[in-house]
Scaffold this active site. Structure first.
Site, PDB file in Angstrom:
ATOM      1  N   LYS A  84       0.687  -1.222  -0.077  1.00  0.00           N
ATOM      2  CA  LYS A  84       0.036   0.172   0.033  1.00  0.00           C
ATOM      3  C   LYS A  84       0.886   1.306  -0.058  1.00  0.00           C
ATOM      4  CE  LYS A  84      -4.029   2.078   2.464  1.00  0.00           C
ATOM      5  NZ  LYS A  84      -4.743   2.103   3.845  1.00  0.00           N
ATOM      6  N   SER A 159      -9.807   2.372   2.772  1.00  0.00           N
ATOM      7  CA  SER A 159      -8.685   3.322   1.753  1.00  0.00           C
ATOM      8  C   SER A 159      -8.059   2.228   1.143  1.00  0.00           C
ATOM      9  CB  SER A 159      -7.780   4.107   2.490  1.00  0.00           C
ATOM     10  OG  SER A 159      -6.780   3.467   3.465  1.00  0.00           O
ATOM     11  N   SER A 183      -9.814  -0.064   7.108  1.00  0.00           N
ATOM     12  CA  SER A 183      -9.235   0.054   5.711  1.00  0.00           C
ATOM     13  C   SER A 183      -8.426  -1.183   5.012  1.00  0.00           C
ATOM     14  CB  SER A 183      -8.137   1.417   5.585  1.00  0.00           C
ATOM     15  OG  SER A 183      -8.813   2.844   5.704  1.00  0.00           O
TER      16      SER A 183
END
Lengths: 512, 98, 502
Positions: A84, A159, A183
């Site tokens: 990420k 996210s 997330s």
């Protein structure tokens, strides 16, 4: 589609060890897949082909040479992973999906990246996210939305939509995510993948760009429960660079996943959280959830109902604590030491005005909204009513968990109230967007671990089932999660992800 | 709970060092109002006898021995600097003398 | 920015009508090896931006870790200031934007300082003692260093741009805050100076700070307000920032008292504001008013966990405390038997340590004082150095003194020998040997010289025999001349008496 990319990380690792394939082949297969579908999905912000292939070749050479060095290789050595883009990496840009950090190169590696390098997992690249991890849809990325592989017109969650979509679309077998309010888990739920938020402090946060420090946690993203266990054991452990890192390692995660995979939950008390179902949860979501409960019961689990009356205040507390910490954590982005600097278009050129112009241009709307909200919650005269109250609610939520774990070994709920919604559906309604995290937020407030496992489909879209365990008891998640995974797959006769439609790359114009 | 006025927002934007246009201010005033309305319920339950939790996992005394470690090279220090001069970060004039 | 000259009222006149209230915030930089929250070196004077890690630059993703030694030094300071040590305390973020502050917040302590509620007795020059109450001492981190370029000589006003060096960012600080100090009256400026001097002395004595004000190791913000003699409520205060020498502290407090009085006399109100001290004009100018910018939005630092101080830990630290400077002075004065003025002179000359070491090495208190406050002080003055910096060791004094006591040399020669020692010629004994400076006390040689003198000066001899004993002095000249000044005067006198049968 190259069959190598359909393997789980554990299966690929076994083939690498057995010499049935090479890491270079595996990495190349994933790079090919990225080349094929990512123009459509936009899961990756940066593809790290050269370095990934070099690491793969190094692992292959070590394996080929045999001997002590080959023996000492980590079980996941040579298995590619996606990162990420909130986690800093040397040699690859780190943007947090913000214009603010466009082109920024970290001079240091996050602790989890150091561990991944030491274990020689080739890093495929950096995945998309809502800017600075603020959002539940990955629509708030400065570098374009990521699309859900199950339905290209829908969000992949957020996210960490990039990591979840990458794993769901077979662009990577493993990915790292970060979970502040859900997330990792909510994108896992809406993409039919597995994601774990470990106990707060179980994985070092050093090098994860902070959103809300007291809530953030790095965790694994994968297609199987066992793969997440393998990855958490790799990235977890005490880190002297993170003062909130747990002093002890959490052990037995992989073993717990293996135990759970037998599908027997005799003697395990599973607590159904009364407040996290019913109203606000889609019918299809509730149906899949009820079916899972039935399976668990048949596997020997004792199903009990628990009440967590203060969970109804969790969302409010979260949307005070998180923005408050955000407003402070993101103050460092000012155009002085790193990142973009934007000059005011008119008027005197002073540092104050340069900071104001830089932050105006560098941050997107959602980030600004949260910074302003947090500034408000902390400001003189409001602290007690807002931030102070929210911290008390946090205590109440911990007490609810304590009481619930008196009655149950693990708790269970739907991971998200709905299946993936359509892109743009919540554009003008931040509050509706925030409701996506209603079931995941309590774990972050209390610091307890949570996992999402695929629970079936509703209207052709994945539904996630969440387990929660007491702090330090991440192993219970892996046992329960693996058991449900086994039971469901036995019932279906296949994995859920195998039912994902082929990605129609022609339907969406490829981005340059 | 009091709503956030446009005037409040101007002040908050100054505190947060974010320049905002009139249009942005108007839009955000409405949005923040809705958010504040949705989260205001926390003060309903937060009575004075409940202790505050600032850290989810209670640890204490995480301390480091006073031993020098690795510093960044000057090249790495200035690697991402928007502007620099003589190995230092260069910033425009500062108005507010402190 | 006001450039006008403020009206002032004569200091004594001002304090006939008003009572001053003082308050001090003194920042002490600790001399730990590493910074407060990172393992970068804590060092002064290195090349710009070389003592920085990702943490000190506030790069994305970094986290702080507390320096244990800095915590212990802070507790030591708290104990030395007679404070309570908090059983549990934590860090908080103080949010404000400034380019010398890498994270745009300072990690500090807010409502739970590590030390609180202490006191310090401050002795003024004439021996009057004021008790200053300490409100708190808390841990925090220093900011980087800004250099303003262009415009007027390094001033922030009119500068074109500024350069930032983060070497100092993150250096551990302890901020010591007093409660309001009332009742100092006309002695307020003196007390201000003495208070800061006492803090400096304490942290230096503890070994927790280099305590050099010229390097900014100890920095003072001075709060001053005035209230009419009969008033009960404190007046509005001003805070004069970064007053960085003892003299400046005294002058700044005096100036603000004179300025406040003028403002109040004219019927105006004091504006609560920050003032800047200017050494060149010995005056303060207006900084910024207290305003919105002071909404620091403190909240508990989520990246750091609380510190719990067990009784064992605190007692272990207490056992490390050196004797407090004031107690030590009291003890030494009694042990040495110096008169008040003698002792004060010794303290003011800054040679307590030297005299103590000299006595410990074997001389009497009187002899040690005679040397350090006499010949050595004279040499230091001539060399324009501090006495302590001259390089005289206690061992040299002991050796010189024993040569005198053994009558090998006299006082006059001893003073010469000291100069030769400082010139690097060796130890006193070596120099006496090498330069043949030993006193002649060989009775044969002296006897012959005395015989010659008696023979040459019959009239003097008659006077002596007649009872004018002072006349012996006249014989001394020729004897000294014959022995090149190295005769022991006492012995010469004895021989003369013997020879003359007196």
């Amino acid at each position: 589609m190259n069959e190598l990319i359909k393997l789980s990380a554990a299966e690929l690792a076994a083939k690498l060890r057995a010499g049935e394939t090479t890491s270079v082949e595996a990495v190349q297969a994933h790079l090919d897949r990225i080349a094929e579908v990512d123009g459509t999905l936009n899961a990756f912000l940066h593809v790290n082909a050269e370095e990934a292939l070099a690491v793969a070749a190094e692992v292959d050479a070590i394996r080929a040479a045999g001997g002590a060095e080959a023996e000492a290789l980590h079980p996941l050595a040579g298995v590619p992973i996606a990162i990420k883009d909130l986690i800093v990496t040397k040699g690859q840009p780190t943007t947090a999906a913000s214009k603010m950090l466009e082109g920024w190169m970290s001079p240091y590696d996050a602790t989890v990246i150091e561990k991944i390098r030491a274990a020689k997992l080739p890093m495929l690249g950096k995945t998309n996210l809502d800017e600075f991890a603020m959002g539940s849809s990955t629509e708030h990325s400065a570098y374009g939305v990521t699309r859900n592989p199950w339905d290209l017109g829908r969000i992949p969650g957020g996210s960490g939509g990039g990591s979840a979509a990458a794993v769901a679309a077979f662009e990577a077998p493993l990915a790292l995510g970060t979970d502040t309010g859900g997330s990792i888990r909510q994108p896992g739920a809406v993409t039919g993948t597995v994601g774990v938020k470990p106990t707060y402090g179980a994985v070092s946060r050093y090098g994860a760009i902070a959103m809300a420090s007291s809530l953030d946690q790095i965790g694994p993203v994968s297609r199987t429960v066992l793969d997440s266990a393998l990855l958490q054991e790799l990235i977890g452990g005490h880190d002297p660079k993170d003062s909130t890192s747990l002093p002890q390692d959490l052990e037995g995660l992989v073993a717990a996943a293996q135990t759970g995979a037998a599908g027997d939950l005799s003697g395990v008390r599973v607590g159904v959280i009364k407040e996290l179902q019913g109203e606000g949860y889609q019918k299809g979501v509730q149906a899949r959830f009820n079916e899972s409960l039935e399976l668990l019961k048949n596997a020997g689990a004792e199903i009990v109902e628990v009440s967590c009356p203060n969970f109804k205040y969790a969302l409010g507390a979260y949307y005070l604590i998180m923005p408050s910490e955000v407003s402070s954590n993101l103050a460092k982005f000012d155009g002085v030491r790193f990142g973009q600097r934007v000059l005011p278009t008119e008027g005197p050129l002073t540092i104050e005005r340069v900071m104001g112009a830089t932050r105006a241009a560098g941050f997107g709307d959602e980030v600004k909204r949260r910074i302003i909200l947090g500034t408000y919650a902390l400001s003189a005269g409001y602290y007690d009513a807002y931030y102070g109250s929210a911290q008390k609610v946090r205590t109440l939520i911990q007490r609810d968990f304590d009481a619930a774990f008196e009655q149950a070994d693990v708790l269970i709920s739907p991971t998200a109230p709905t299946v993936a919604f359509e892109l743009g559906a919540n554009d003008n309604d931040p509050v509706a967007m925030y409701l996506n995290d209603v079931a995941t937020i309590p774990a972050n407030l209390a610091g307890v671990p949570g996992i999402t496992v695929p629970g079936g489909l509703s209207e052709g879209l994945p539904v996630g089932i969440q387990f929660l365990a007491p702090a330090y008891e991440d192993a219970r998640l892996y046992r329960a999660g693996a058991a449900l995974e086994t039971l469901l797959e036995k019932q279906w006769g296949h994995t859920l992800i195998s039912q994902a439609p082929a990605i129609d790359t022609a339907s969406i114009a490829q981005e340059a | 709970m009091s709503a956030i006025s446009r005037e409040d927002l101007v002040h908050l934007a100054q505190l947060a060092h974010i320049e905002m246009s009139d249009a942005e201010l108007d839009k955000m005033t409405g949005e923040l109002d809705a958010i504040v309305g949705a989260i205001a319920s926390v003060s309903e339950v937060a009575s004075s006898d409940i202790p505050a939790t600032s850290h989810p996992i209670p640890l204490t005394n995480v301390l480091r021995e006073d031993v020098v470690g690795q510093t960044l090279s000057i090249d790495d220090v200035l690697l991402n600097a928007p502007d620099s001069d003589s190995d230092r970060f260069k910033v425009p004039a500062i108005l507010d003398g402190e | 920015m006001s450039n006008y000259t403020d009206e002032l009222v004569d200091f004594d006149e001002a304090l006939d009508r008003y009572d001053p209230v003082l308050g001090f915030e003194v920042h002490v930089e600790l001399n730990t090896k590493t910074k407060m929250f990172s393992d970068a070196p804590n060092a002064f004077g290195d090349a710009p931006n070389t003592n920085v890690t990702p943490v000190d630059l506030g790069l994305p993703g970094v986290l702080p870790v507390v320096n244990k030694t800095a915590v212990e030094y802070s507790i030591l300071i708290g104990l030395a200031l007679n404070c309570q040590i908090a059983e549990k305390c934590g860090f908080a973020r103080k949010n404000y934007f400034y380019p010398d502050t890498p994270k745009n917040f300072q990690t500090s302590q807010y409502d739970d300082p590590i030390a609180h509620d202490g006191w310090l007795d401050i002795e003024l020059e004439d021996g009057e003692v004021f008790r200053v109450e300490i409100e708190r001492a808390h841990m925090e981190e220093d900011a980087g260093k800004l250099t303003h370029m262009g415009g007027a000589a390094g001033r922030i006003q009119g500068a074109d741009y500024s350069l930032v060096d983060y070497n100092r960012a993150g250096v551990p600080l302890v901020e010591i805050v007093t409660k309001p100090i009332v009742g100092a009256g006309k002695r307020a400026p003196e007390l201000a100076r003495a208070y800061v001097a006492a803090i400096r002395e304490i942290v230096k004595n503890l070994g927790v700070s280099d305590a050099k004000m010229e390097r900014g190791n100890v920095r003072c913000d001075a709060n001053v307000s005035l209230m009419p003699k009969d008033a009960e409520k404190f007046g509005t205060r001003t805070e004069t920032k970064n007053v960085n020498s003892l003299r400046a502290v005294e002058h700044a407090v005096r100036f603000e008292i004179e300025r406040h009085a003028a403002v109040l006399d004219s019927g105006n109100k004091i504006v609560q504001e920050t003032r800047h001290w200017h050494e060149d004009t010995r005056s303060t100018t207006s900084g910024r008013p207290k305003s919105d910018a002071d909404d620091y939005r403190y909240f508990p630092e989520p990246d750091l966990v609380p510190i719990v101080t067990t009784a064992e830990w605190v007692e272990e630290l207490r056992s490390r405390l050196p004797e407090p400077p004031a107690d030590r002075r009291k003890r030494l004065k009694a042990e040495w038997g110096y008169a008040d003025k003698e002792f004060r002179d010794v303290v003011n000359a800054g040679v307590l340590d030297e005299i103590e070491a000299t006595i410990a090495a074997g001389t009497s208190a009187a002899v040690a004082r005679k040397w350090w406050m006499g010949e050595i002080a004279r040499l230091a003055k001539a060399a324009e150095k501090e006495i302590a910096d001259l390089g005289v060791t206690p061992q040299t004094i002991v050796e010189l003194n024993s040569l005198i006591e053994a009558k090998k040399i006299n006082d006059k020669i001893a003073r010469q020998v000291l100069e030769f020692v400082l010139a690097g010629e060796g130890s006193p004994a070596e120099i006496v040997e090498k330069r043949s400076l030993a006193v002649v006390n060989d009775d044969d040689a002296l006897g012959k010289a005395v015989d010659d003198a008696i023979a040459a000066m019959p009239d003097v001899v008659e006077k002596i025999k007649g009872g004018k004993m002072q006349a012996i002095g006249a014989l001394m000249g020729p004897v000294m001349k014959a022995t090149r000044g190295q005769a022991d005067a006492g012995r010469v006198r004895e021989i003369v008496m013997e020879k003359l049968g007196l």
